[in-house]
Write a protein that holds these residues in place. Sequence first.
Motif, mmCIF file in Angstrom:
data_model
loop_
_atom_site.group_PDB
_atom_site.id
_atom_site.type_symbol
_atom_site.label_atom_id
_atom_site.label_comp_id
_atom_site.label_asym_id
_atom_site.label_seq_id
_atom_site.Cartn_x
_atom_site.Cartn_y
_atom_site.Cartn_z
ATOM 1 N N VAL A 285 0.851 -1.194 0.000
ATOM 2 C CA VAL A 285 0.000 0.000 0.000
ATOM 3 C C VAL A 285 0.880 1.235 0.000
ATOM 4 C CG1 VAL A 285 -1.723 1.328 1.293
ATOM 5 C CG2 VAL A 285 -1.856 -1.181 1.234
ATOM 6 N N VAL A 286 0.543 2.196 -0.852
ATOM 7 C CA VAL A 286 1.178 3.510 -0.842
ATOM 8 C C VAL A 286 0.142 4.509 -0.346
ATOM 9 C CG1 VAL A 286 2.121 5.391 -2.246
ATOM 10 C CG2 VAL A 286 2.808 3.027 -2.703
ATOM 11 N N GLY A 287 0.488 5.255 0.691
ATOM 12 C CA GLY A 287 -0.356 6.345 1.159
ATOM 13 C C GLY A 287 0.326 7.665 0.858
ATOM 14 N N MET A 288 -0.429 8.626 0.342
ATOM 15 C CA MET A 288 0.142 9.936 0.020
ATOM 16 C C MET A 288 -0.732 11.036 0.607
ATOM 17 S SD MET A 288 1.482 9.391 -3.917
ATOM 18 C CE MET A 288 2.263 11.020 -3.968
ATOM 19 N N THR A 289 -0.080 12.046 1.193
ATOM 20 C CA THR A 289 -0.808 13.173 1.770
ATOM 21 C C THR A 289 -1.027 14.307 0.774
ATOM 22 O OG1 THR A 289 1.214 14.267 2.529
ATOM 23 C CG2 THR A 289 0.177 12.697 4.047
ATOM 24 N N LEU A 290 -0.237 14.315 -0.317
ATOM 25 C CA LEU A 290 -0.241 15.436 -1.262
ATOM 26 C C LEU A 290 0.015 16.734 -0.521
ATOM 27 C CD1 LEU A 290 -3.216 14.425 -3.598
ATOM 28 C CD2 LEU A 290 -0.847 13.628 -3.603
ATOM 29 N N LEU A 291 0.913 16.653 0.450
ATOM 30 C CA LEU A 291 1.252 17.798 1.287
ATOM 31 C C LEU A 291 1.701 18.985 0.448
ATOM 32 C CD1 LEU A 291 1.858 19.026 4.074
ATOM 33 C CD2 LEU A 291 4.064 17.835 4.039
ATOM 34 N N ARG A 292 2.490 18.703 -0.564
ATOM 35 C CA ARG A 292 2.960 19.749 -1.489
ATOM 36 C C ARG A 292 2.278 19.512 -2.825
ATOM 37 N NH1 ARG A 292 6.727 17.717 1.809
ATOM 38 N NH2 ARG A 292 7.871 19.165 3.143
ATOM 39 N N ASP A 293 1.355 20.380 -3.159
ATOM 40 C CA ASP A 293 0.473 20.163 -4.311
ATOM 41 C C ASP A 293 1.137 20.628 -5.598
ATOM 42 O OD1 ASP A 293 -1.657 19.678 -5.956
ATOM 43 O OD2 ASP A 293 -2.898 21.326 -5.225
ATOM 44 N N THR A 294 2.142 19.865 -6.034
ATOM 45 C CA THR A 294 2.822 20.138 -7.294
ATOM 46 C C THR A 294 3.048 18.832 -8.034
ATOM 47 O OG1 THR A 294 5.069 19.942 -6.373
ATOM 48 C CG2 THR A 294 4.041 22.134 -6.310
ATOM 49 N N VAL A 295 3.126 18.924 -9.357
ATOM 50 C CA VAL A 295 3.319 17.730 -10.179
ATOM 51 C C VAL A 295 4.664 17.077 -9.894
ATOM 52 C CG1 VAL A 295 3.674 16.939 -12.563
ATOM 53 C CG2 VAL A 295 1.748 18.447 -12.018
ATOM 54 N N ASP A 296 5.716 17.883 -9.788
ATOM 55 C CA ASP A 296 7.049 17.293 -9.573
ATOM 56 C C ASP A 296 7.106 16.550 -8.243
ATOM 57 O OD1 ASP A 296 6.935 19.879 -8.262
ATOM 58 O OD2 ASP A 296 9.095 19.758 -7.970
ATOM 59 N N ASN A 297 6.499 17.112 -7.194
ATOM 60 C CA ASN A 297 6.542 16.443 -5.895
ATOM 61 C C ASN A 297 5.708 15.168 -5.910
ATOM 62 O OD1 ASN A 297 5.383 16.166 -2.848
ATOM 63 N ND2 ASN A 297 7.461 16.987 -2.871
ATOM 64 N N PHE A 298 4.563 15.187 -6.589
ATOM 65 C CA PHE A 298 3.739 13.982 -6.651
ATOM 66 C C PHE A 298 4.524 12.835 -7.246
ATOM 67 C CE2 PHE A 298 1.197 10.979 -9.036
ATOM 68 C CZ PHE A 298 0.275 10.559 -8.084
ATOM 69 N N TRP A 299 5.168 13.070 -8.391
ATOM 70 C CA TRP A 299 5.821 11.954 -9.078
ATOM 71 C C TRP A 299 7.069 11.489 -8.349
ATOM 72 C CZ3 TRP A 299 3.320 8.980 -12.180
ATOM 73 C CH2 TRP A 299 2.201 9.485 -12.836
ATOM 74 N N THR A 361 16.480 29.118 -19.586
ATOM 75 C CA THR A 361 15.142 29.317 -20.126
ATOM 76 C C THR A 361 14.390 27.990 -20.155
ATOM 77 O OG1 THR A 361 15.916 28.979 -22.400
ATOM 78 C CG2 THR A 361 15.905 31.246 -21.548
ATOM 79 N N ALA A 362 13.090 28.094 -20.347
ATOM 80 C CA ALA A 362 12.242 26.900 -20.245
ATOM 81 C C ALA A 362 12.294 26.017 -21.478
ATOM 82 C CB ALA A 362 10.797 27.331 -19.985
ATOM 83 N N SER A 394 9.032 28.725 -10.892
ATOM 84 C CA SER A 394 7.979 28.394 -9.916
ATOM 85 C C SER A 394 6.624 28.191 -10.582
ATOM 86 C CB SER A 394 7.880 29.488 -8.845
ATOM 87 O OG SER A 394 7.568 30.736 -9.437
ATOM 88 N N ASN A 395 6.466 28.706 -11.811
ATOM 89 C CA ASN A 395 5.206 28.538 -12.542
ATOM 90 C C ASN A 395 5.242 27.338 -13.476
ATOM 91 O OD1 ASN A 395 7.096 29.660 -14.269
ATOM 92 N ND2 ASN A 395 5.556 30.798 -15.462
ATOM 93 N N LYS A 396 6.267 26.491 -13.335
ATOM 94 C CA LYS A 396 6.454 25.370 -14.251
ATOM 95 C C LYS A 396 6.349 24.003 -13.581
ATOM 96 C CE LYS A 396 7.448 27.716 -18.057
ATOM 97 N NZ LYS A 396 6.634 27.579 -19.297
ATOM 98 N N ILE A 397 5.984 23.958 -12.336
ATOM 99 C CA ILE A 397 6.011 22.685 -11.616
ATOM 100 C C ILE A 397 4.602 22.135 -11.363
ATOM 101 C CG2 ILE A 397 8.259 23.042 -10.531
ATOM 102 C CD1 ILE A 397 6.829 24.023 -8.018
ATOM 103 N N GLY A 398 3.620 22.709 -12.032
ATOM 104 C CA GLY A 398 2.251 22.184 -11.922
ATOM 105 C C GLY A 398 1.620 22.420 -10.571
ATOM 106 N N ARG A 399 1.863 23.581 -10.019
ATOM 107 C CA ARG A 399 1.332 23.887 -8.696
ATOM 108 C C ARG A 399 -0.201 23.932 -8.722
ATOM 109 N NH1 ARG A 399 4.478 25.940 -4.917
ATOM 110 N NH2 ARG A 399 5.913 26.827 -6.461
#
Length: 414
Positions: A285-299, A361-362, A394-399
């Motif tokens: 089982v994996v439990g996640m809190t999604l404490l930091r709501d960003t795409v990079d942190n989720f993955w 640059t991005a 900071s606007n590129k991490i899927g916040r």
Amino acid sequence: MIAELDHALSSEQVLKSIVSGFPQEVIDGVLRSLTTERRELARFLLAYQNAKSGSFDLIKERAGNDPGAFLIVARIIRGLSQKELARKLGLREQSIQRWEAERYRSISLSNYQKIAQTLGVRWRMDELVPLSEQFGLSYDVTKDNLTKVLRHARDNGWLEADKDSDENAIATLVRYVGDHVIRYGTPSLLRTGLNVVNHSEDWSLLSWKAQVTRQAETVISRSKPRYRPINVSWLADLVRLSQFEDGPKQAMDLLLENGIVLVTEPQISGMSVDGAAFLIDETPVVGMTLLRDTVDNFWFTLLHEVGHIVLHYRTGLSSGFFDDVNSSEVDEFEVEANQFASSMLIPAEVWSRSPVRIAKTAEPIERFAEHLKISPAIVFGRIRMERNDYKIFSNKIGRGTVRKQFFQEVRSMP
């Protein structure tokens, strides 16, 4: 299963098919895990064979302090088949088969006592008394902590009736946690530092794990997932899902198809846990809190916890891992899980040679991510971490794009 592992570990061709396309660091970790899996299964088999021959020391050792395993060992020592035990109890053989398959996790205390009596054994009864009856003696929980967890429980749909008085609702929470401890023990190790911290009496963490477990049990009962350590080919598909906006939700389905249950449950105020990995019987089982709501942190968090499952299925997962992925000090298990996550998302050899590490640059970063078939947010997050500069990109991490996929409305317990 032992024969299958022997075949894989002794055949270079079969082994290559299992780990084909993975970074070398991941291959090395998978090989270590499969070798451990084979060794542990062989020990279980030897213990069982010895018991059938009248030597019970090894099987007693394997049972340890697990009250469910204790009953299984007692039956074997008594020389009874599952069918014979069922007949003595006036039950169908399938009942014993089901209880033993889940190591008696769902059995009532009265039925446990009945089986133990039939087998002529006795487990220390203080271990079996529901914690709800001895909670005040076992835990030093302040009123503030109880109130905090109660508020979280009501806000997140843990309780069937949110109109209960605080006293009744707290009694329900205590019963949930007490039942959980009886069946699964406590999350005694919070592996976030070199000095592994004992959190066995962390009321918030324990309440959170109990709720994650309740949700996971519902999924397990419905879907009957089967995890096979020898099958890791799906890991590449998991990483590629990061390209899609709904990748996190798709990841939940893919994991379940491969025997792993993912549960998302917001953290309780004061906790510092991004994710957890533990076992319910044989199901990871994996439990996640999604404490930091960003795409990079989720993955990264998801791959970190999956790393614990793949690498540590027989060497720590039964105790569980409860992780703060931003911790700067980690033990060897966390180092391995971090390396696994980093390498699966961006192979170390590819990263070390890429000029995007110094990109300003991005555009080149996004092209690099497209080439790897991963979300650009993962690469932007990696750059921010390595440069220790969290103002850039900071606007590129899927916040703000992950939680809403899982926490759109308050859930009510079944």
